[in-house]
Design a protein around this motif. Structure first.
Motif, PDB file in Angstrom:
ATOM      1  N   VAL A   1      17.379   6.089   7.884  1.00  8.69           N
ATOM      2  CA  VAL A   1      16.540   5.943   6.689  1.00  8.69           C
ATOM      3  C   VAL A   1      15.565   7.108   6.560  1.00  8.69           C
ATOM      4  CG1 VAL A   1      14.702   4.530   5.651  1.00  8.69           C
ATOM      5  CG2 VAL A   1      16.750   3.437   6.548  1.00  8.69           C
ATOM      6  N   LEU A   2      15.046   7.611   7.680  1.00 10.34           N
ATOM      7  CA  LEU A   2      14.076   8.702   7.635  1.00 10.34           C
ATOM      8  C   LEU A   2      14.718  10.082   7.548  1.00 10.34           C
ATOM      9  CD1 LEU A   2      11.434   7.498  10.270  1.00 10.34           C
ATOM     10  CD2 LEU A   2      11.283   7.375   7.776  1.00 10.34           C
ATOM     11  N   SER A   3      16.039  10.145   7.706  1.00  3.87           N
ATOM     12  CA  SER A   3      16.728  11.434   7.667  1.00  3.87           C
ATOM     13  C   SER A   3      17.091  11.814   6.236  1.00  3.87           C
ATOM     14  CB  SER A   3      17.991  11.385   8.528  1.00  3.87           C
ATOM     15  OG  SER A   3      18.970  10.559   7.917  1.00  3.87           O
TER      16      SER A   3
ATOM     17  N   TYR B   1      10.042   9.894   0.574  1.00  3.67           N
ATOM     18  CA  TYR B   1       8.776   9.196   0.801  1.00  3.67           C
ATOM     19  C   TYR B   1       8.212   8.774  -0.543  1.00  3.67           C
ATOM     20  CZ  TYR B   1       3.796   8.659   1.784  1.00  3.67           C
ATOM     21  OH  TYR B   1       2.518   8.187   1.866  1.00  3.67           O
ATOM     22  N   PRO B   2       7.686   7.562  -0.731  1.00 10.03           N
ATOM     23  CA  PRO B   2       7.457   6.510   0.273  1.00 10.03           C
ATOM     24  C   PRO B   2       8.555   5.451   0.349  1.00 10.03           C
ATOM     25  CG  PRO B   2       6.319   5.917  -1.724  1.00 10.03           C
ATOM     26  CD  PRO B   2       7.026   7.203  -2.026  1.00 10.03           C
ATOM     27  N   THR B   3       9.651   5.655  -0.456  1.00 12.32           N
ATOM     28  CA  THR B   3      10.693   4.620  -0.502  1.00 12.32           C
ATOM     29  C   THR B   3      11.259   4.327   0.876  1.00 12.32           C
ATOM     30  OG1 THR B   3      11.282   5.360  -2.735  1.00 12.32           O
ATOM     31  CG2 THR B   3      12.872   3.968  -1.590  1.00 12.32           C
ATOM     32  N   ASN B   4      11.449   5.378   1.682  1.00 13.75           N
ATOM     33  CA  ASN B   4      12.036   5.166   3.008  1.00 13.75           C
ATOM     34  C   ASN B   4      11.155   4.258   3.871  1.00 13.75           C
ATOM     35  OD1 ASN B   4      10.010   7.101   3.195  1.00 13.75           O
ATOM     36  ND2 ASN B   4      11.296   8.674   4.139  1.00 13.75           N
ATOM     37  N   TYR B   5       9.843   4.494   3.839  1.00 12.57           N
ATOM     38  CA  TYR B   5       8.952   3.655   4.646  1.00 12.57           C
ATOM     39  C   TYR B   5       8.799   2.248   4.068  1.00 12.57           C
ATOM     40  CZ  TYR B   5       7.618   7.458   7.738  1.00 12.57           C
ATOM     41  OH  TYR B   5       7.639   8.460   8.688  1.00 12.57           O
ATOM     42  N   VAL B   6       8.849   2.120   2.752  1.00 12.94           N
ATOM     43  CA  VAL B   6       8.796   0.786   2.132  1.00 12.94           C
ATOM     44  C   VAL B   6       9.987  -0.045   2.582  1.00 12.94           C
ATOM     45  CG1 VAL B   6       8.956  -0.475  -0.047  1.00 12.94           C
ATOM     46  CG2 VAL B   6       7.432   1.496   0.132  1.00 12.94           C
ATOM     47  N   ILE B   7      11.156   0.570   2.617  1.00 11.23           N
ATOM     48  CA  ILE B   7      12.364  -0.140   3.072  1.00 11.23           C
ATOM     49  C   ILE B   7      12.212  -0.574   4.529  1.00 11.23           C
ATOM     50  CG2 ILE B   7      14.809   0.183   3.644  1.00 11.23           C
ATOM     51  CD1 ILE B   7      15.018   1.897   1.101  1.00 11.23           C
ATOM     52  N   LEU B   8      11.694   0.320   5.365  1.00 12.18           N
ATOM     53  CA  LEU B   8      11.521  -0.011   6.788  1.00 12.18           C
ATOM     54  C   LEU B   8      10.543  -1.166   6.978  1.00 12.18           C
ATOM     55  CD1 LEU B   8      11.359   3.549   8.408  1.00 12.18           C
ATOM     56  CD2 LEU B   8      13.290   1.971   8.385  1.00 12.18           C
TER      57      LEU B   8
ATOM     58  N   ALA C   1       0.832  -1.215   0.000  1.00 13.77           N
ATOM     59  CA  ALA C   1       0.000   0.000   0.000  1.00 13.77           C
ATOM     60  C   ALA C   1       0.862   1.259   0.000  1.00 13.77           C
ATOM     61  CB  ALA C   1      -0.924  -0.012   1.214  1.00 13.77           C
ATOM     62  N   LEU C   2       2.009   1.214   0.685  1.00 14.59           N
ATOM     63  CA  LEU C   2       2.900   2.368   0.695  1.00 14.59           C
ATOM     64  C   LEU C   2       3.393   2.708  -0.707  1.00 14.59           C
ATOM     65  CD1 LEU C   2       4.869   1.557   3.955  1.00 14.59           C
ATOM     66  CD2 LEU C   2       3.663   3.702   3.500  1.00 14.59           C
TER      67      LEU C   2
END
Length: 432
Positions: A178-180, A187-194, A107-108
């Motif tokens: 990752v979020l820095s 976004y949204p790649t950083n959250y997908v990786i997490l 979904a991200l």
């Protein structure tokens, strides 16, 4: 069983006890690392607040994460109490949790530009993930109780949490990076990786427990109706004073900790704390939990679980009162202005203190529930305690509503009062 095989105090061969001990430790430690990448109190809270700007919707996600693992337990308890083997139910829970994480990650990617659609899918994924966690609790605790002697359980819990704190701290620092902006990930790649990293690591943790040996104990093999099971649980609540007092303790605990989910929105709104600080908070939570767990394990081993309730509950009062006092100050107060440059570290300190106390409370609660019920009624006790507690887990929604419609101070003040009450109720709990 071969001649000369060493037998532990619970009647299980020593080599199987050792194997289960370390597989269970590995399960807890690795799942702490995986879960830190999408922590509902920090990472998910920050993400959902960014998507919606609503503290109530942040509280709703956290409430679902903490309450939906409780609702299936009456059904699970009734289903498995008469079954000698509980591990197949744990296996089903693994499938459900992995599917939920895959759905949220997808979904991200697919709905990153539609915040409310993404929020809805994340909420539903949270419900599925938490439900899977609830399904696994009773088989997990039953296998643990059958396979690990009582005298080894405090240090098993301590090692699970200590190693989990170390690994979770590493995950939190990686999340911070990752979020820095330094990572170069948007976004949204950083959250997908997490979420991808968290899902893969959690699967390894689940596989550890699936590899453990389940001893077989005598059970009443007659399948009872759900109504009979409910009557049995209600009879336990009426007749067992210790069961009731522990439920009242959990009531106070839920309200005392309901405002923890508001710490990140509070820091963002009041101090303009950057979103990337959620990684720092996740690391602090994990590391603190690991550091204090060995200490709490030694306390439980020497004094028992009841003094551990009292000590850790008293510790929880301090951060609850502190943050309530800070939140109740009017905007622009000199103390708030002086605190602003240090806001990330102040909030980190509150998270750390709450985590230290919660580690002791949760360890005491697990150990208490392992000795509270007779062996054949273990699923009944666990199912009813957790199911009665289910409505209490909606308390973060109350915290979010109070913050949105009254003030952050009102939510934190109510939590502080509940923490004081929790410390008082802890004095009524008795050794079994």
């Amino acid at each position: 069983m071969s001649k000369g095989t060493a037998i532990a105090s619970n009647g299980v061969p020593e080599h199987l006890v050792r194997r289960n001990f370390w597989l269970c430790v590995g399960n807890g430690a690795i799942v702490s690392m995986g879960s830190a990448f999408f922590s509902f109190e920090t990472v998910m809270a920050g993400l959902t607040f960014t998507l919606t700007g609503s503290t109530f919707l942040v509280g709703l996600v956290t409430a679902m994460a903490t309450s939906c693992w409780l609702w299936p337990q009456l059904l699970v308890g009734n289903y498995i109490e008469h079954r000698p083997r509980k591990m197949p139910v744990y296996r089903f829970s693994v499938i459900l949790r992995c599917c939920a994480l895959v759905t949220m990650t997808a979904a991200l990617w697919l709905f990153s530009d539609r915040p409310y659609v993404l929020y809805t899918i994340l909420l539903l994924g949270t419900i599925g993930f938490a439900t899977g966690g609830g399904i696994c609790v009773i088989p997990f605790m039953d296998v643990l109780a059958k396979s690990i002697p009582p005298e080894r359980r405090p240090m098993l819990m301590a090692w699970r949490r200590t190693l989990g704190g170390i690994l979770g701290g590493v995950a939190g620092l990686l999340t911070l990076y990752v979020l820095s902006e330094r990572s170069g990930l948007s976004y949204p790649t950083n959250y997908v990786i997490l979420f991808t990293a968290g899902g893969l690591i959690n699967f390894v943790a689940y596989a550890c427990f699936l590899a453990s040996h389940e001893p077989i104990e005598p059970v009443d093999t007659e399948q009872k109706s759900f109504l009979t099971f409910m009557r049995k649980g209600l009879a336990v609540f009426r007749s067992d004073r210790d069961f009731r007092n522990y439920f009242y303790f959990r009531l106070c605990l839920a309200v005392a900790y309901m405002s923890q989910t508001l710490l990140v929105p509070f820091a963002i709104v009041r101090f303009n704390t950057p979103l990337e600080a959620t990684g720092l908070f996740a690391a602090g939570i994990a590391i603190t939990g690991g550091v204090v767990s060995i200490f709490w394990g030694r306390v439980a081993q020497k004094l028992g679980e009841v003094p551990l309730f009292t000590l850790s509950s008293a510790l929880a009062v301090v951060p609850c009162v502190f943050i309530a006092g800070l939140a109740c100050l009017p905007e622009g107060h000199p103390l708030l202005q002086a605190a602003a440059p240090w806001s990330s570290w102040i909030v980190l300190g509150v998270f750390a203190a709450l985590t230290a106390a919660r580690q002791g409370i949760d360890m005491a609660g697990t150990l208490y529930m392992l000795v509270l019920p007779p062996a054949q009624s273990r699923p009944t006790y666990f199912a009813f305690m957790h199911s009665l507690s289910a409505p209490l887990m909606l308390s973060p929604m109350l915290a979010g509503w109070l913050a949105e419609h009254i003030s952050f101070g009102a939510a934190f003040a109510l939590s502080a009062l509940a923490a004081v009450a929790m410390a008082g109720v802890s004095l009524r709990l008795r050794h079994r």
